[in-house]
Write a protein that holds these residues in place. Structure first.
Motif, PDB file in Angstrom:
ATOM      1  N   ALA A 187      -0.133   4.978   3.359  1.00  0.00           N
ATOM      2  CA  ALA A 187       0.277   4.220   2.151  1.00  0.00           C
ATOM      3  C   ALA A 187      -1.031   3.721   1.695  1.00  0.00           C
ATOM      4  CB  ALA A 187       0.974   2.884   2.752  1.00  0.00           C
TER       5      ALA A 187
ATOM      6  N   LEU B  66       6.576   1.462  -2.544  1.00  0.00           N
ATOM      7  CA  LEU B  66       5.373   1.026  -1.776  1.00  0.00           C
ATOM      8  C   LEU B  66       5.396  -0.100  -0.790  1.00  0.00           C
ATOM      9  CD1 LEU B  66       2.630   1.837  -2.222  1.00  0.00           C
ATOM     10  CD2 LEU B  66       2.034   0.070  -3.773  1.00  0.00           C
TER      11      LEU B  66
ATOM     12  N   MET C 296      -1.203   5.870  -1.534  1.00  0.00           N
ATOM     13  CA  MET C 296       0.227   5.420  -2.381  1.00  0.00           C
ATOM     14  C   MET C 296      -0.255   4.128  -3.105  1.00  0.00           C
ATOM     15  SD  MET C 296       2.670   7.583  -1.715  1.00  0.00           S
ATOM     16  CE  MET C 296       3.925   6.640  -2.148  1.00  0.00           C
ATOM     17  N   LEU C 297      -0.783   3.027  -2.416  1.00  0.00           N
ATOM     18  CA  LEU C 297      -1.220   1.814  -3.051  1.00  0.00           C
ATOM     19  C   LEU C 297      -2.312   2.081  -4.039  1.00  0.00           C
ATOM     20  CD1 LEU C 297      -1.180  -1.306  -3.050  1.00  0.00           C
ATOM     21  CD2 LEU C 297      -2.782  -1.119  -1.125  1.00  0.00           C
TER      22      LEU C 297
ATOM     23  N   ILE D 247      -7.676  -4.971  -4.237  1.00  0.00           N
ATOM     24  CA  ILE D 247      -6.392  -5.045  -3.439  1.00  0.00           C
ATOM     25  C   ILE D 247      -6.591  -3.896  -2.264  1.00  0.00           C
ATOM     26  CG2 ILE D 247      -3.717  -4.105  -3.465  1.00  0.00           C
ATOM     27  CD1 ILE D 247      -3.846  -5.769  -6.097  1.00  0.00           C
TER      28      ILE D 247
ATOM     29  N   GLY E 274       1.381  -3.267  -8.568  1.00  0.00           N
ATOM     30  CA  GLY E 274       1.359  -1.770  -8.889  1.00  0.00           C
ATOM     31  C   GLY E 274       2.454  -1.149  -9.473  1.00  0.00           C
ATOM     32  N   ARG E 275       2.477   0.062  -9.940  1.00  0.00           N
ATOM     33  CA  ARG E 275       3.685   0.679 -10.725  1.00  0.00           C
ATOM     34  C   ARG E 275       4.895   0.830  -9.610  1.00  0.00           C
ATOM     35  NH1 ARG E 275      -0.564   3.361 -13.311  1.00  0.00           N
ATOM     36  NH2 ARG E 275      -0.592   4.636 -11.639  1.00  0.00           N
ATOM     37  N   ALA E 276       4.435   1.494  -8.443  1.00  0.00           N
ATOM     38  CA  ALA E 276       5.634   2.081  -7.460  1.00  0.00           C
ATOM     39  C   ALA E 276       6.207   0.841  -6.395  1.00  0.00           C
ATOM     40  CB  ALA E 276       4.953   3.326  -6.735  1.00  0.00           C
TER      41      ALA E 276
ATOM     42  N   TYR F 266      -2.946   4.853  -5.916  1.00  0.00           N
ATOM     43  CA  TYR F 266      -2.421   5.549  -6.991  1.00  0.00           C
ATOM     44  C   TYR F 266      -1.456   4.640  -7.912  1.00  0.00           C
ATOM     45  CZ  TYR F 266      -4.459   9.329  -4.767  1.00  0.00           C
ATOM     46  OH  TYR F 266      -5.233  10.421  -4.099  1.00  0.00           O
ATOM     47  N   SER F 267      -0.793   3.549  -7.258  1.00  0.00           N
ATOM     48  CA  SER F 267       0.049   2.841  -8.114  1.00  0.00           C
ATOM     49  C   SER F 267      -0.626   1.682  -9.091  1.00  0.00           C
ATOM     50  CB  SER F 267       0.853   2.351  -7.083  1.00  0.00           C
ATOM     51  OG  SER F 267       0.612   1.120  -6.626  1.00  0.00           O
ATOM     52  N   LEU F 268      -2.001   1.620  -8.749  1.00  0.00           N
ATOM     53  CA  LEU F 268      -2.656   0.328  -9.505  1.00  0.00           C
ATOM     54  C   LEU F 268      -3.517   1.120 -10.520  1.00  0.00           C
ATOM     55  CD1 LEU F 268      -3.862  -1.277  -6.287  1.00  0.00           C
ATOM     56  CD2 LEU F 268      -2.107  -2.296  -7.871  1.00  0.00           C
TER      57      LEU F 268
END
Lengths: 193, 215, 211
Positions: free
Chosen positions: B119, C158, B122-123, B136, C152-154, B125-127
C-alpha cells in the motif's frame, strides 16, 4: 514583514516559479499580479506556511496566529451555519470576547440575518463575505488575500474597500488578476509571469 | 559494482558450501532453502528498517534527498519480502508438503508486512510529487517499522487460539559450528545483494528525478 | 488545557455535522447488521463457534466504513488548510478526529453488540473490554491514515489497503480476548497496541498535514 530571496517552488518537473525576490515591509500593501497559473496562489501559500519552498530563503515575521488567510475556497464547513463556523474558528484562534467580535463582523459584512443558515445555502458572494469574516476574525497583523473581490457584488466590493481602508497600517499581500481597483492603496506590485 | 560482485561470490559460495554440507547432514535434506530463506528474510527486515531510518532523517532535517533513499530502501525491501514469501513457501513444501502453512510465524508476519508495504506504493502514486508526498510517505514508513515487532508479537499470540503447536523449522534449532559459518557467508551474501540492489535502484531513481527536472 | 479544549471543539463540530447530515453513523449501524446477516450464512452447521472471530472482522470493517468519511468535511472547501493555519497544535486536529470517530464507533457498537448476542452468542465482559480497547487503536491509526488518504487521488481505495494490514493485530487481540480462556494477555496486547500507535500517530500527524 516578509522577505524572500531566490524563492522557487517546483512540484516534481512542474515549475511554478523560480528565483523570486519579495519584500513586504510592515504596513506595506503589496499586490501580486499575473495571469492564471503564474503562481500567485502558491506564493501566498508559501508565505502562510501551507507549502514549503523548493529553494530560496523566505522569512515571515509573523507566526500563524497573526496571519489572516483568504483563499480561493471559503475554508468553512458547508453544513455548519456562518455563526457556527466563526465560533469554531474564534475558539481555535483564542479570540477574546468572541461573540461580540463575531457579531460585529457579521453585521459589517451584511450576514447577520443569515447567520444561522448553513453555508451550503449561501450564494458564492455571501460565501466570500463569510470567508473575509473568517480571515479577519482574529485581527491579524499580516493579511494574505487571494482574489479578495472574487464573486463580490458592487455592495460587497464597497464593503471590502471600506474594510481595507479601516485596516490601513496592517501588512497586506494581495493576489489579484485585476489590480486597478487596489492600485490606489498599494505600496508596491509584484508581477509574476 | 564490487558490491554486486561480492554478493554473487558470497551467495554462490555460501550456497555451494551449504549444498556440500547438506549431503552429510540428516534432517537437512529440505534445509538447503534455509540458507536462502533466512538470510533473505533478515535482509528484508534490514532494508525496511533502513527505509524507516531514512524517513526519520527526512522528517528531522527536511532534506528531500532522504525521500528517494527511504523509497528505495522500502522498494528493495518489498522485493526481498516477496522473495522471503516465495522461498518460505518452497521450504514449507519441501518440509511439510504444503505450499502454505499458517503455523509458520515468519511467513504469516511477512504476509502482513508485504500487504502493508504494498500500500506504500499505492500511497506514493496517489500523491503529487513534492514535499507533502515525501513527508506522508515517511510517516507511513515509520508506521511500517513499528508494525514489524507488533505483528510478530500478534502472530505469536494468535498461535494460542489458532493451533497450539507452532511449527519449528528443522534447520533452525541446531545451528552451530560449521553450519553457522556457512549461514554467515550466505547472510553476508544476501546483505551484499540487498545493498547492491539498493545502490543500483537508488542510482536509477536519482537519474529519473534528474531527467524529469531537466525536461 | 487549551489543547484538550481545541480537540473537544473540533470533535464537537464533527458530532454537530453528523447530527445535521446523518451520513456516517446510520450507515455504520446498517452496515454492521448487514455484515452479521451475511456472516450467518458463511457459518454452516457446526461452525458457529467462529462467530466470535467474525464479530471482530465486522468491527474492523465498520470502523473502516466510518473512517472513509472521516475527513470528507475537511476535504470539501479546503478546510484542512484553515485548521492547519490556526494557532492550535496540529495534533489537536488528529485528537479531535479520533474522538469523533471513537464516538461514532461506540454508537454503532452499542447497536451491534446486543444484536450479536441475539443472533449468535452471548457477549462476555472480556469481549466488551476488548472492543473498548480496540476502538482506541483503530481510531488512532484510522484518523492518521484517513488524513493521508484524503491528500491523495485514490483516497477511497487507498484507505482500506493501508488500514487493514495495520488492523490485523487488533483482530488477533480481539479474537483472542473473545474466544480463549485467558483474555488478560490479549487485553494487555490491545492496550500495548493502543499505546504504541496512538503515540506514533499523535507525534507524526503534523507531518502528514504540513509541507
Amino acid at each position: 514583514m516578509i522577505e524572500a530571496r531566490g524563492l522557487a517552488k517546483r512540484y516534481g518537473a512542474k515549475r511554478v516559479f523560480d528565483g523570486l525576490d519579495l519584500d513586504v515591509p510592515a504596513g506595506g500593501f503589496v499586490l501580486v499580479t499575473g495571469p492564471n497559473g503564474s503562481g500567485k496562489t502558491t506564493l501566498l501559500r508559501l508565505v502562510a506556511g501551507l507549502a514549503a519552498p523548493t529553494a530560496g530563503r523566505l522569512e515571515v515575521a509573523a507566526d500563524r496566529a497573526r496571519i489572516g488567510f483568504l483563499a480561493h475556497e471559503p475554508l468553512v464547513y458547508r453544513e455548519l451555519s456562518a455563526l457556527e463556523n466563526l465560533v469554531l474558528y474564534g475558539r481555535l484562534y483564542r479570540v477574546p470576547e468572541r461573540r461580540e467580535r463575531i457579531g460585529m463582523l457579521l453585521e459589517r459584512f451584511g450576514l447577520w440575518e443569515a447567520r444561522r443558515e448553513p453555508v451550503a445555502s449561501f450564494s458564492r458572494g455571501m460565501q466570500q463575505r463569510l470567508a473575509l469574516c473568517r480571515a479577519l476574525l482574529h485581527g491579524p497583523d499580516l493579511l494574505l488575500l487571494d482574489e479578495p473581490f472574487n464573486a463580490l457584488d458592487e455592495a460587497g466590493a464597497a464593503l471590502l474597500d471600506a474594510e481595507l481602508a479601516a485596516l490601513a497600517g496592517q501588512t497586506f499581500l494581495v493576489a489579484t488578476h485585476d489590480p486597478a481597483r487596489l492600485r490606489p492603496v498599494a505600496t508596491a506590485t509584484l508581477a509574476l509571469a | 559494482m564490487p558490491l554486486a560482485f561480492a554478493a554473487l561470490v558470497l551467495l554462490g559460495g555460501g550456497l555451494g558450501l551449504a549444498l556440500l554440507w547438506i549431503g552429510e547432514l540428516e534432517g537437512f535434506a529440505a534445509g538447503g532453502i534455509f540458507f536462502v530463506h533466512v538470510p533473505v528474510a533478515l535482509s528484508a527486515y534490514a532494508l525496511l528498517v533502513w527505509g524507516a531510518w531514512k524517513a526519520l532523517r527526512l522528517l528531522w532535517t527536511r532534506d528531500e534527498r532522504y525521500d528517494l533513499e527511504s523509497y528505495t530502501g522500502i522498494h528493495v525491501g518489498l522485493i526481498f519480502a516477496l522473495l522471503t514469501l516465495v522461498t518460505g513457501s518452497i521450504w514449507a513444501r519441501a518440509e511439510w508438503g504444503v505450499w502454505w502453512d499458517w503455523r509458520d510465524r515468519q511467513l504469516v508476519t511477512f504476509l502482513i508486512l508485504f500487504l502493508f508495504y504494498s500500500a506504500y506504493f499505492m500511497l506514493r502514486y496517489s500523491l503529487e510529487q513534492g514535499p507533502a508526498r515525501a513527508r506522508i510517505s515517511a510517516v507511513y514508513a515509520l508506521f511500517g517499522v513499528v508494525l514489524i515487532p507488533v505483528s510478530f508479537l500478534a502472530v505469536r499470540l494468535a498461535e494460542q487460539f489458532l493451533h497450539r503447536t507452532p511449527l519449528i523449522r528443522a534447520g533452525r534449532p541446531d545451528i552451530e559450528g560449521t553450519v553457522l559459518g556457512v549461514f554467515g557467508v550466505c547472510f553476508a551474501g544476501a546483505l551484499a545483494l540487498a545493498a547492491s540492489m539498493y545502490a543500483i535502484e537508488l542510482a536509477g531513481k536519482r537519474l529519473d528525478a534528474r531527467l524529469q527536472e531537466a525536461r | 488545557m487549551t489543547y484538550l479544549r481545541d480537540a473537544a471543539a473540533l470533535a464537537r463540530k464533527d458530532l454537530l455535522l453528523e447530527l445535521r447530515g446523518k451520513e456516517t453513523v446510520p450507515a455504520m449501524v446498517l452496515f454492521v447488521v448487514a455484515v452479521f446477516v451475511a456472516f450467518r450464512f458463511a457459518l454452516p452447521q457446526g461452525q458457529e463457534r467462529a462467530a466470535g472471530g467474525l464479530l471482530w472482522v465486522a468491527i474492523v470493517l465498520t470502523a473502516l466504513l466510518g473512517l472513509v468519511r472521516a475527513f470528507v468535511p475537511e476535504r470539501e472547501q479546503g478546510v484542512l488548510d484553515a485548521l492547519v493555519l490556526a494557532p492550535c497544535d496540529r495534533s489537536a486536529i488528529w485528537l479531535g478526529k479520533v474522538l469523533s470517530v471513537l464516538a461514532f464507533l461506540l454508537i454503532a457498537e452499542a447497536a451491534a453488540l446486543p444484536l450479536f448476542a441475539l443472533f449468535f452468542e452471548p457477549v462476555d465482559a472480556a469481549t466488551v473490554a476488548a472492543v473498548l480497547l480496540a476502538n482506541v487503536g483503530l481510531s488512532a491509526i484510522g484518523a492518521l491514515l484517513a488524513a493521508m488518504a484524503v491528500a491523495g487521488r485514490a483516497r477511497e481505495v487507498l484507505l482500506p489497503l493501508m488500514f487493514l494490514p495495520l488492523a490485523v493485530p487488533v483482530v488477533i487481540g480481539g479474537v483472542g480476548a473473545t474466544v480463549t480462556d485467558d483474555p488478560a494477555r490479549y487485553l494487555g496486547f490491545l492496550a500495548l497496541y493502543d499505546g504504541i500507535f496512538a503515540i506514533l500517530a499523535w507525534a507524526t500527524f503534523e507531518y502528514v498535514v504540513t509541507e
